[in-house]
Design a protein around this motif. Structure first.
Motif, short mmCIF file in Angstrom:
data_model
loop_
_atom_site.label_atom_id
_atom_site.label_comp_id
_atom_site.label_asym_id
_atom_site.label_seq_id
_atom_site.Cartn_x
_atom_site.Cartn_y
_atom_site.Cartn_z
N VAL A 181 0.85 -1.03 -0.06
CA VAL A 181 -0.13 0.08 0.02
C VAL A 181 0.99 1.05 -0.13
CG1 VAL A 181 -1.53 1.29 1.47
CG2 VAL A 181 -2.21 -0.98 1.05
N VAL A 182 1.60 1.28 1.00
CA VAL A 182 2.81 2.40 1.14
C VAL A 182 3.44 2.74 -0.17
CG1 VAL A 182 4.51 3.59 2.36
CG2 VAL A 182 2.67 2.50 3.55
N TRP A 183 4.07 1.75 -0.63
CA TRP A 183 4.92 2.29 -1.87
C TRP A 183 4.22 2.37 -3.10
CZ3 TRP A 183 9.25 3.77 -0.22
CH2 TRP A 183 9.81 3.42 0.87
N ALA A 189 -11.41 -1.08 0.83
CA ALA A 189 -11.47 -2.08 1.67
C ALA A 189 -11.66 -3.40 1.12
CB ALA A 189 -12.78 -1.76 2.47
N LEU A 190 -12.35 -3.48 -0.14
CA LEU A 190 -12.39 -4.79 -0.91
C LEU A 190 -11.05 -5.13 -1.52
CD1 LEU A 190 -15.64 -3.87 -2.84
CD2 LEU A 190 -15.30 -5.75 -1.05
N ILE A 191 -10.14 -4.14 -2.18
CA ILE A 191 -8.83 -4.62 -2.37
C ILE A 191 -7.73 -4.88 -1.47
CG2 ILE A 191 -7.85 -2.56 -2.92
CD1 ILE A 191 -8.06 -5.10 -5.67
N ALA A 192 -7.95 -4.31 -0.20
CA ALA A 192 -7.25 -4.60 0.82
C ALA A 192 -7.54 -6.25 1.19
CB ALA A 192 -7.45 -3.66 1.97
N VAL A 193 -8.85 -6.49 1.32
CA VAL A 193 -9.19 -7.79 1.59
C VAL A 193 -8.71 -8.73 0.63
CG1 VAL A 193 -11.01 -9.46 1.78
CG2 VAL A 193 -10.97 -7.30 2.91
N GLY A 207 -4.55 -8.91 0.86
CA GLY A 207 -4.12 -9.51 2.05
C GLY A 207 -4.21 -11.31 1.99
N MET A 208 -5.74 -11.50 1.24
CA MET A 208 -6.03 -13.07 1.42
C MET A 208 -5.05 -13.46 0.23
SD MET A 208 -7.59 -15.49 2.51
CE MET A 208 -9.03 -14.64 3.46
N TYR A 209 -4.71 -12.96 -0.86
CA TYR A 209 -3.84 -13.21 -1.72
C TYR A 209 -2.53 -13.58 -1.15
CZ TYR A 209 -1.25 -13.43 -6.17
OH TYR A 209 -0.41 -13.93 -7.16
N GLU A 238 -4.55 7.14 -11.22
CA GLU A 238 -5.54 7.90 -10.53
C GLU A 238 -6.37 6.99 -9.19
OE1 GLU A 238 -5.32 8.53 -13.58
OE2 GLU A 238 -4.90 10.68 -14.36
N GLY A 239 -6.89 6.05 -9.95
CA GLY A 239 -7.65 5.37 -9.05
C GLY A 239 -6.99 4.63 -7.99
N LEU A 240 -5.64 3.84 -8.70
CA LEU A 240 -4.87 3.35 -7.63
C LEU A 240 -4.35 4.24 -6.69
CD1 LEU A 240 -3.24 0.62 -7.06
CD2 LEU A 240 -1.61 1.24 -8.72
N LEU A 241 -3.96 5.44 -7.09
CA LEU A 241 -3.28 6.49 -6.07
C LEU A 241 -4.49 6.69 -4.98
CD1 LEU A 241 -1.31 8.38 -5.03
CD2 LEU A 241 -2.41 10.07 -6.45
N VAL A 242 -5.61 6.97 -5.12
CA VAL A 242 -6.56 7.59 -4.26
C VAL A 242 -7.10 6.33 -3.56
CG1 VAL A 242 -8.91 8.25 -3.77
CG2 VAL A 242 -7.50 9.16 -5.73
N GLU A 243 -7.25 4.84 -4.14
CA GLU A 243 -7.56 3.68 -3.12
C GLU A 243 -6.40 3.23 -2.19
OE1 GLU A 243 -8.00 0.85 -6.28
OE2 GLU A 243 -9.70 2.07 -7.31
N SER A 244 -4.91 3.64 -2.67
CA SER A 244 -3.81 3.12 -1.74
C SER A 244 -3.89 4.42 -0.86
CB SER A 244 -2.45 3.14 -2.58
OG SER A 244 -2.64 2.17 -3.57
N ALA A 245 -3.91 5.70 -1.15
CA ALA A 245 -4.05 6.79 -0.22
C ALA A 245 -4.96 6.57 0.89
CB ALA A 245 -4.03 8.06 -0.87
#
Length: 301
Positions: free
Chosen positions: A41-43, A79-83, A86-88, A175-182
């Motif tokens: 997430v951070v990187w 939240a969904l992509i974090a799940v 993480g599960m992956y 842009e989507g990945l940036l905001v989701e990760s942020a």
């Protein structure tokens, strides 16, 4: 080179990178799944922010700030992509690479069911047949594993939900990945700080290991950006076929490289999944041909 061929090359590149991703996750040991997720997430934020700075595409943040409903949707997608991530990672590090591959094989069938439930879409007989075969496959695999294949089902459900939310948000890839990760960055940084305070962090334990953790941002963003390039050039039927590259390669990694077992009952369950996907794909190709009045142009060099 034609744009269509360029798009297929982008798509093959994206799904090939995703297919071999288990090899990268394994070399990050002894970092745990949550630590790897936090670094990812951070990187990712750092890498995509640098990329957007280079191409000067920060204007979208002002537009996004005026739409709180969209921000809420992005938080849900995060939240969904974090799940999913993480599960992956957990599945790979716990020696269940084959089950993670199963999750991405059944993903298209789960997305069809989400379309019925969330979008009130109607399935034709062939699609219902594919879903029925897929359900039977899950039952067979449940008997083989002695439990529900929860890793596979969680991966399929979380990515299906993420895709549904992303479809409604319609954000560009970077842009989507940036905001989701942020949206996940503060919890991720807090976890890494807590891990460091306890002395359990693996970051800094060797230059090679630290570099590999930092590369997680680029490793996350690069296939996604390649996929965006493919999605803009390749018909959906083509994308639908390309998406099977990743789980095929993941399955190969699990069986041939990590030597995970594939007993006859498990192989039968996978065979049922593949049969469902054949039915689903053939029906999709027929539907696409009926809707397209002209044939797609041939690939040209």
């Amino acid at each position: 080179m034609s744009e269509l061929r360029r798009g297929y090359l982008f798509g093959i590149g994206a799904y090939t990178l995703w297919g071999f991703f288990p090899l990268y996750i394994r070399v990050l040991l002894p970092a745990g799944a949550v630590e790897i997720l936090a670094h990812r997430v951070v990187w990712s934020v750092a890498f995509v922010a640098l990329l957007l700075t280079l191409v000067r595409r920060w204007r979208f943040l002002r537009e996004l700030a005026r739409r709180p409903g969209r921000l809420a949707g992005i938080c849900l997608a995060s939240a969904l992509i974090a799940v999913n991530w993480g599960m992956y990672i957990y599945g790979i590090n716990s020696e269940h690479v084959v089950e993670t591959a199963l999750g991405y094989f059944i993903g298209p069938l789960v997305m069809v069911l989400l379309g019925v439930v969330a979008l009130r879409e109607r399935l034709n007989p062939a699609q219902w047949t594919a879903v029925g075969i897929g359900t039977l496959a899950v039952a067979v695999l449940t008997i083989d594993y002695g439990r529900l294949p929860f890793i596979a089902l969680t991966l399929a459900a979380s990515f299906g939900g993420y895709s549904l939310v992303k479809k409604r948000l319609a954000l560009p890839a970077a842009e989507g990945l940036l905001v989701e990760s942020a949206a996940l960055a503060l919890p991720a940084l807090a976890y890494l700080a807590w891990l460091t305070a306890r002395g359990d962090s693996t970051f800094g334990q060797g230059a090679g290991h630290t570099a590999l953790l930092i590369v997680a941002g680029a490793a996350t963003a690069t296939p996604l950006l390649l996929f965006a390039g493919a999605a803009n050039r390749v018909p959906m039927t083509g994308i639908g076929i390309l998406q099977y590259i990743a789980p095929i390669l993941q399955l190969g990694c699990g069986v041939l490289i990590f030597h995970e077992p594939m007993p006859p009952a498990r192989l039968a369950g996978f065979a049922l999944v593949w049969l469902a996907l054949v039915v689903f794909t053939v029906d999709g190709l027929r539907t696409a041909r009926r809707r397209t009045p002209e044939r797609e142009p041939a690939l040209a060099g």
